[in-house]
Design a protein around this motif. Sequence first.
Motif, PDB file in Angstrom:
ATOM      1  N   ASN A 190       0.835  -1.203   0.000  1.00 18.67           N
ATOM      2  CA  ASN A 190       0.000   0.000   0.000  1.00 18.67           C
ATOM      3  C   ASN A 190       0.871   1.254   0.000  1.00 18.67           C
ATOM      4  OD1 ASN A 190      -2.600   1.174   0.083  1.00 18.67           O
ATOM      5  ND2 ASN A 190      -2.299   1.662   2.245  1.00 18.67           N
ATOM      6  N   PRO A 191       0.644   2.171  -0.926  1.00 15.27           N
ATOM      7  CA  PRO A 191       1.451   3.404  -0.953  1.00 15.27           C
ATOM      8  C   PRO A 191       1.464   4.124   0.394  1.00 15.27           C
ATOM      9  CG  PRO A 191       0.158   3.246  -2.948  1.00 15.27           C
ATOM     10  CD  PRO A 191      -0.299   2.132  -2.036  1.00 15.27           C
ATOM     11  N   ASN A 192       2.578   4.810   0.641  1.00 17.29           N
ATOM     12  CA  ASN A 192       2.733   5.509   1.908  1.00 17.29           C
ATOM     13  C   ASN A 192       1.921   6.797   1.975  1.00 17.29           C
ATOM     14  OD1 ASN A 192       5.571   4.199   1.089  1.00 17.29           O
ATOM     15  ND2 ASN A 192       5.249   4.007   3.273  1.00 17.29           N
ATOM     16  N   PHE A 193       1.746   7.428   0.803  1.00 14.52           N
ATOM     17  CA  PHE A 193       1.078   8.733   0.778  1.00 14.52           C
ATOM     18  C   PHE A 193       0.046   8.780  -0.344  1.00 14.52           C
ATOM     19  CE2 PHE A 193       4.007  10.301   3.818  1.00 14.52           C
ATOM     20  CZ  PHE A 193       5.259   9.819   3.482  1.00 14.52           C
ATOM     21  N   TRP A 194      -1.061   9.477  -0.067  1.00 17.51           N
ATOM     22  CA  TRP A 194      -2.161   9.589  -1.018  1.00 17.51           C
ATOM     23  C   TRP A 194      -2.594  11.039  -1.152  1.00 17.51           C
ATOM     24  CZ3 TRP A 194      -4.113   5.440  -3.713  1.00 17.51           C
ATOM     25  CH2 TRP A 194      -3.772   4.156  -3.258  1.00 17.51           C
ATOM     26  N   GLY A 195      -3.095  11.390  -2.350  1.00 16.06           N
ATOM     27  CA  GLY A 195      -3.753  12.665  -2.538  1.00 16.06           C
ATOM     28  C   GLY A 195      -5.222  12.540  -2.180  1.00 16.06           C
ATOM     29  N   GLN A 196      -5.957  13.628  -2.386  1.00 13.70           N
ATOM     30  CA  GLN A 196      -7.368  13.654  -1.993  1.00 13.70           C
ATOM     31  C   GLN A 196      -8.290  13.172  -3.104  1.00 13.70           C
ATOM     32  OE1 GLN A 196      -5.800  16.222  -3.227  1.00 13.70           O
ATOM     33  NE2 GLN A 196      -7.235  16.988  -4.747  1.00 13.70           N
ATOM     34  N   GLY A 197      -7.767  13.030  -4.308  1.00 14.30           N
ATOM     35  CA  GLY A 197      -8.559  12.506  -5.420  1.00 14.30           C
ATOM     36  C   GLY A 197      -9.156  13.583  -6.310  1.00 14.30           C
ATOM     37  N   THR A 198      -9.400  13.205  -7.567  1.00 16.26           N
ATOM     38  CA  THR A 198     -10.070  14.089  -8.526  1.00 16.26           C
ATOM     39  C   THR A 198     -11.019  13.225  -9.357  1.00 16.26           C
ATOM     40  OG1 THR A 198      -9.714  15.807 -10.212  1.00 16.26           O
ATOM     41  CG2 THR A 198      -8.246  13.903 -10.296  1.00 16.26           C
ATOM     42  N   GLN A 199     -12.242  13.709  -9.561  1.00 17.75           N
ATOM     43  CA  GLN A 199     -13.287  12.904 -10.192  1.00 17.75           C
ATOM     44  C   GLN A 199     -13.228  12.996 -11.711  1.00 17.75           C
ATOM     45  OE1 GLN A 199     -15.626  10.842  -8.737  1.00 17.75           O
ATOM     46  NE2 GLN A 199     -16.303  10.283 -10.797  1.00 17.75           N
ATOM     47  N   VAL A 200     -13.283  11.831 -12.341  1.00 16.57           N
ATOM     48  CA  VAL A 200     -13.389  11.745 -13.798  1.00 16.57           C
ATOM     49  C   VAL A 200     -14.700  11.048 -14.122  1.00 16.57           C
ATOM     50  CG1 VAL A 200     -12.438  10.712 -15.889  1.00 16.57           C
ATOM     51  CG2 VAL A 200     -10.905  11.700 -14.178  1.00 16.57           C
ATOM     52  N   THR A 201     -15.515  11.686 -14.944  1.00 17.26           N
ATOM     53  CA  THR A 201     -16.792  11.112 -15.355  1.00 17.26           C
ATOM     54  C   THR A 201     -16.857  11.098 -16.875  1.00 17.26           C
ATOM     55  OG1 THR A 201     -17.878  11.976 -13.365  1.00 17.26           O
ATOM     56  CG2 THR A 201     -19.293  11.301 -15.197  1.00 17.26           C
ATOM     57  N   VAL A 202     -17.088   9.909 -17.432  1.00 20.40           N
ATOM     58  CA  VAL A 202     -17.158   9.747 -18.878  1.00 20.40           C
ATOM     59  C   VAL A 202     -18.574   9.325 -19.238  1.00 20.40           C
ATOM     60  CG1 VAL A 202     -16.164   8.645 -20.906  1.00 20.40           C
ATOM     61  CG2 VAL A 202     -14.750   9.008 -18.860  1.00 20.40           C
ATOM     62  N   SER A 203     -19.208  10.111 -20.086  1.00 23.83           N
ATOM     63  CA  SER A 203     -20.585   9.822 -20.478  1.00 23.83           C
ATOM     64  C   SER A 203     -20.640   9.325 -21.912  1.00 23.83           C
ATOM     65  CB  SER A 203     -21.458  11.062 -20.303  1.00 23.83           C
ATOM     66  OG  SER A 203     -20.946  12.134 -21.059  1.00 23.83           O
ATOM     67  N   SER A 204     -21.617   8.483 -22.163  1.00 22.02           N
ATOM     68  CA  SER A 204     -21.760   7.907 -23.520  1.00 22.02           C
ATOM     69  C   SER A 204     -22.611   8.798 -24.403  1.00 22.02           C
ATOM     70  CB  SER A 204     -22.379   6.526 -23.415  1.00 22.02           C
ATOM     71  OG  SER A 204     -23.627   6.602 -22.756  1.00 22.02           O
TER      72      SER A 204
END
Length: 129
Positions: free
Chosen positions: A115-129
Amino acid sequence: QVRLVETGGASVQTRGSLRLSCVASGIVFSSYCMGWFRQTPEKGREGVGTIDSAGSTSYSDSVKGRFTVSLDSAKTTMYLQMNSLSPEDTAMYYCAADVGGVSAKQALELYPALNPNFWGQGTQVTVSS
């Protein structure tokens, strides 16, 4: 203090492209293996692509040939170039860092046992059809 900040998440159409960025502070890239992971309620968190201190990269089968992980020349920002996006790529994307000595292949294939030692807070990617 280590800090990882992701940006670049957005809503796009199928077959579109996006580039995510991860700005790192408090670490030296040459001492870490960096990576991108993504999470959905259905699949949980999974590895997407990693890059180690030697510059080697590793990708999950689901993104190989479409996504590219890279570092900027100043070695303070990691990128994830995502092409030919599909709805299956919809997820929260996280930047992560493993302490040095881990190869890109190990960081990807051994997650979550490794498991990585450090993480960011995340960013959302949404792909629509």
